[in-house]
Design an enzyme around this catalytic site. Sequence first.
Site, PDB file in Angstrom:
ATOM      1  N   GLY A   1      -6.646   4.492   0.312  1.00 33.14           N
ATOM      2  CA  GLY A   1      -7.627   4.392  -0.757  1.00 33.14           C
ATOM      3  C   GLY A   1      -7.256   3.367  -1.803  1.00 33.14           C
TER       4      GLY A   1
ATOM      5  NE  ARG B   1       0.465   3.174  -4.681  1.00 25.47           N
ATOM      6  CZ  ARG B   1       1.074   3.545  -5.784  1.00 25.47           C
ATOM      7  NH1 ARG B   1       1.336   2.683  -6.716  1.00 25.47           N
ATOM      8  NH2 ARG B   1       1.440   4.787  -5.938  1.00 25.47           N
TER       9      ARG B   1
ATOM     10  CB  CYS C   1       0.189  -8.608  -0.283  1.00 31.49           C
ATOM     11  SG  CYS C   1      -0.968  -7.874  -1.419  1.00 31.49           S
TER      12      CYS C   1
ATOM     13  CD  GLU D   1       0.465  23.918   0.681  1.00 35.15           C
ATOM     14  OE1 GLU D   1       1.555  23.913   1.285  1.00 35.15           O
ATOM     15  OE2 GLU D   1       0.346  23.633  -0.522  1.00 35.15           O
TER      16      GLU D   1
ATOM     17  CG  ASP E   1       2.944   7.492   1.894  1.00 30.69           C
ATOM     18  OD1 ASP E   1       2.212   6.485   1.916  1.00 30.69           O
ATOM     19  OD2 ASP E   1       3.169   8.149   0.861  1.00 30.69           O
TER      20      ASP E   1
ATOM     21  CG  ASP F   1       2.886   3.093  -1.972  1.00 33.42           C
ATOM     22  OD1 ASP F   1       2.187   2.125  -2.302  1.00 33.42           O
ATOM     23  OD2 ASP F   1       2.988   4.139  -2.626  1.00 33.42           O
TER      24      ASP F   1
ATOM     25  CB  CYS G   1      -0.680 -12.337  -3.911  1.00 32.98           C
ATOM     26  SG  CYS G   1      -0.139 -11.034  -2.785  1.00 32.98           S
TER      27      CYS G   1
ATOM     28  CB  VAL H   1      -1.679   2.513   6.034  1.00 35.10           C
ATOM     29  CG1 VAL H   1      -2.616   1.343   5.866  1.00 35.10           C
ATOM     30  CG2 VAL H   1      -0.275   2.039   6.363  1.00 35.10           C
ATOM     31  CG  HIS H   2      -1.625   8.179   4.033  1.00 30.89           C
ATOM     32  ND1 HIS H   2      -2.485   8.916   3.264  1.00 30.89           N
ATOM     33  CD2 HIS H   2      -0.725   7.640   3.189  1.00 30.89           C
ATOM     34  CE1 HIS H   2      -2.116   8.832   1.994  1.00 30.89           C
ATOM     35  NE2 HIS H   2      -1.060   8.050   1.916  1.00 30.89           N
TER      36      HIS H   2
HETATM   37 ZN   LIG Z   1      -1.726  -9.427  -2.951  1.00 31.23          ZN
END
Ligand SMILES: [Zn+2]
Lengths: 456, 449
Positions: free
Chosen positions: A194, A196, A164, A74, A142, A144, A154, A198-199
């Site tokens: 893209g 905030r 961060c 899919e 995932d 985030d 920050c 990582v995958h």
């Molecule tokens: Zn920051």
Amino acid sequence: MTKEEVLVERDDMQIDGGGPDSRQVRADPAGFSADYLKIYYGKLFPCADIYKWLSYGNDGKHPACDHSYIGRREFSFTLEHDIYVRFQSFNNANEMENAIKEKCPFKIDIGPVYSVDPAKRHAYAQAGNNVFTPVERELIFDIDMSDYDDVRYCCSGADVCLDCWPLMTIAIKVMDRALRDDFGFNHILWAYSGRRGVHCWVCDGRARRLSNEQRSSIADYLRVYKGGENNSKKVNLTGPVLHPFLARTYTDVLRGFFEEKLLCSQKLLASEERCQKILELIPDESIAAELLDRWQGNRRSSISKEDVNIARWEQLKHILQSGKQKAQGLRRCVEEIVFSYTYPRLDMEVSKHMNHLLKAPFCVHPKTGRVCVPIDPDNCGDFDPTTVPTLSELLEELNMSRTRAEPENEWERTSLGKSIRFFRSSFLHPLLKSCKEEMESSYNAKLQQSRNSLSW
Amino acid sequence: MEIVRSQRNLTADGPPSLSLYRSAPSLEVRLEDFELYAIDRLRVLKGISDGISRGKKPEEMEKLVSELWRANMRHQDASEVTNKDMISHFVLRLVYCRTEDLRKWFLSMETTLFRYRFRLESPESQRMLMAEFQLPYKALSNAEFETVKDKLGQVARSIGQSSNAETIFFKVPFEEVPELVASRRVFLLKGYAYVAMNQVVSLVVTQFRSNLSKALVLTNRKWTSTIREQEKERLTPIVEALSNSYLGPDYSQPKEFAEISLKDIDQLASNSFPLCMRHLFEKLREDHHLRHGGRMQLGLFLKGVGLKLDDALAFWKMEFSQKVGTERFDKEYAYTIRHNYGKEGKRTDYTPYSCHKIISSTPGVGDHHGCPYRHFSEENLRAALGKIGVGSRALDDVMDKVRNRHYQLACTLTFEAIHAASCDTGINHPNHYFSESQKILKSRIQPTT
Ligand SMILES: [Zn+2]
Ligand code: SF4
């Protein structure tokens, strides 16, 4: 073909190029548009590589190839104006490339491989006996940054900056090592989401075939941080010693990042409020009170050279780990604080079920214009989200360079080049090699078996 | 284990009494026994189900299972015990093969039963059972043991066991011991789990579970293709009656109070929602948003108490649109609500979540679903209970239950404190809480009208 002029307004580039804000990844709507995206899909997006990857060797000529394989995967597209189209499927590289170029999706998500072609699921349902159910899926994670808002000062929400970002570096280091050393996986792709986070895609055959229960067990093994808005103590380390995985994670990754980076960069003990938050994690109230007392005292007599965060942390450790605190719980407390402030926070639901969708690498994030490039886990400390190529930068680069490249290799001329080269050399090629070997050996085993049964 | 072992010796010398239920027994069964045996076994399974939802610890479960087994599966004729075990198991396979939910429940209860019965077997017969499953595991060689010895010791200490040089370890693919992996009770290296002899039960259980799961699907096929028709006169009515009488209501169709209307919903929430739903409800009103887990838990509950689809859409829209706008609501959220009501997508029935399901969920950052008794910190729970009017004495009782991980009992006590009435059945489903509450409140209004 003559050289096309790419429509990029130079003004946008200026905004993107410099200024104090460039250290932060922020929404930049000016850098993204459907027109830009069309060019990106036409010239830069490595569609063939993605197709190769998701075919896992089944697009070859080997007799063991399953030619229905890719057609049962899919894809889902998010088109302009948030139109969401699920259950797309493609039978070959051309179909896929044409659909992407034509529909120009703002986002491409990859779902599982189903028992039947997902685009025809209704027809199968009517036929009755064929169940439409996911049968294979990469093990995915995932992570985030917005889940870390209580431990970073920050930025918050969807914003990230270099202060961060180390939280993501930690997540990659911890998880990558566990997935390889503990679970024995080899084909792991990390990608910037893209904006905030990582995958992570674990693509070994063994990972793709895990049941939901087995996926949950891995996610649980890796899970230390227990969220839930109504639970104040999120990390509970029990037992007289830590499990080897946790002990190693602590000494090899977390402690260093906490003491050498985050403590100062996030100023974790710089204000009374922040101190309180850490002291709340100490179960013994008298000790917490004693520390607070001291810290309030030494605010003025500031120990000139030493950073206040470090000084306070040392005091905290000293009290909690001194011989007096024989009680288990209190010694463990230092570790619990470090885990609370650094340990990866997983979105469990994404990893537990086969049918979760995840954004494809090399998509462009519509809000930031940044490309979801792969991240090298061995050098993830060097990854800088604020310098990830943006759509408008890439098109500018295409425009600027006068040298002609092969039409299929236009990306060579842009800063996306190194990402695609990395994707191929350290992920795609080794993966395809082992797919081939696996195919070969299972085919031989089958031959052997049928031979045996014949002679018998 | 020691005590158990000596107990064992009384009954079994020789082959283990635990069956793997590989094939149906070819025994003559009287029709009455057919039903009676099945009911006895169901009592055991129901008892196990209750034990799990009360959050009993493994040792408590072990005791519970052996008591349940003794109380219900005994037979005056010792040799009949095995027959009864076999017959009742295969009858219930027929009863519980027919839907996904039934299969899931049966699979989970039978697996739990098997697990604890296995633990009660002697090491000797445990090894025989392993052989019967044809588990291809070899004990770790001495040389290999030496290389990982320290780590194995560290794992043992991390779960509060003393490491023992005598222990035999098996090296197995981690996929085969998911529960040991999930709780970090094994050492993992390069895809292998190092399983100690006393953890072998986990391996065997995984095997048992997967065999039974496949068998249930087959039984279902046979049932629909032949058995149901063939046995129309004899077994079919019994089988059908058995599943109805014992599973209890699933609350997928609102019954007693057929419908509730949108204008009453705030009042109903504060009078008759259990804490888990009330919390979600209030958060929704406050934030105009709930994450997926919360939407499912609350949405299905509301369906169960009788909120009609149109009202449900209006209700969610009213809140969500304040945060994400009407357009996004229609595009992204309306679908799932319709889906929950079976109006869109695959029409699997979405039954309201039971306490068991809610208690075992894992809320993450930003999530408000789950069971407050289980997922709130003590402090937050106290505050929440105080807010809904639980007095301080009752509060202490509730917290006491929580500390012992009897979440549903804590919920029952809360119910009793708020309603000033007893709730003998106990709470095992949020919709049950709601209907019990409505029953009491309505009975109080009636006399004056
Ligand atoms: Zn920051
Ligand atoms: S025990 Fe059940 S009804 Fe009560 S709060 Fe928990 S999940 Fe809700």
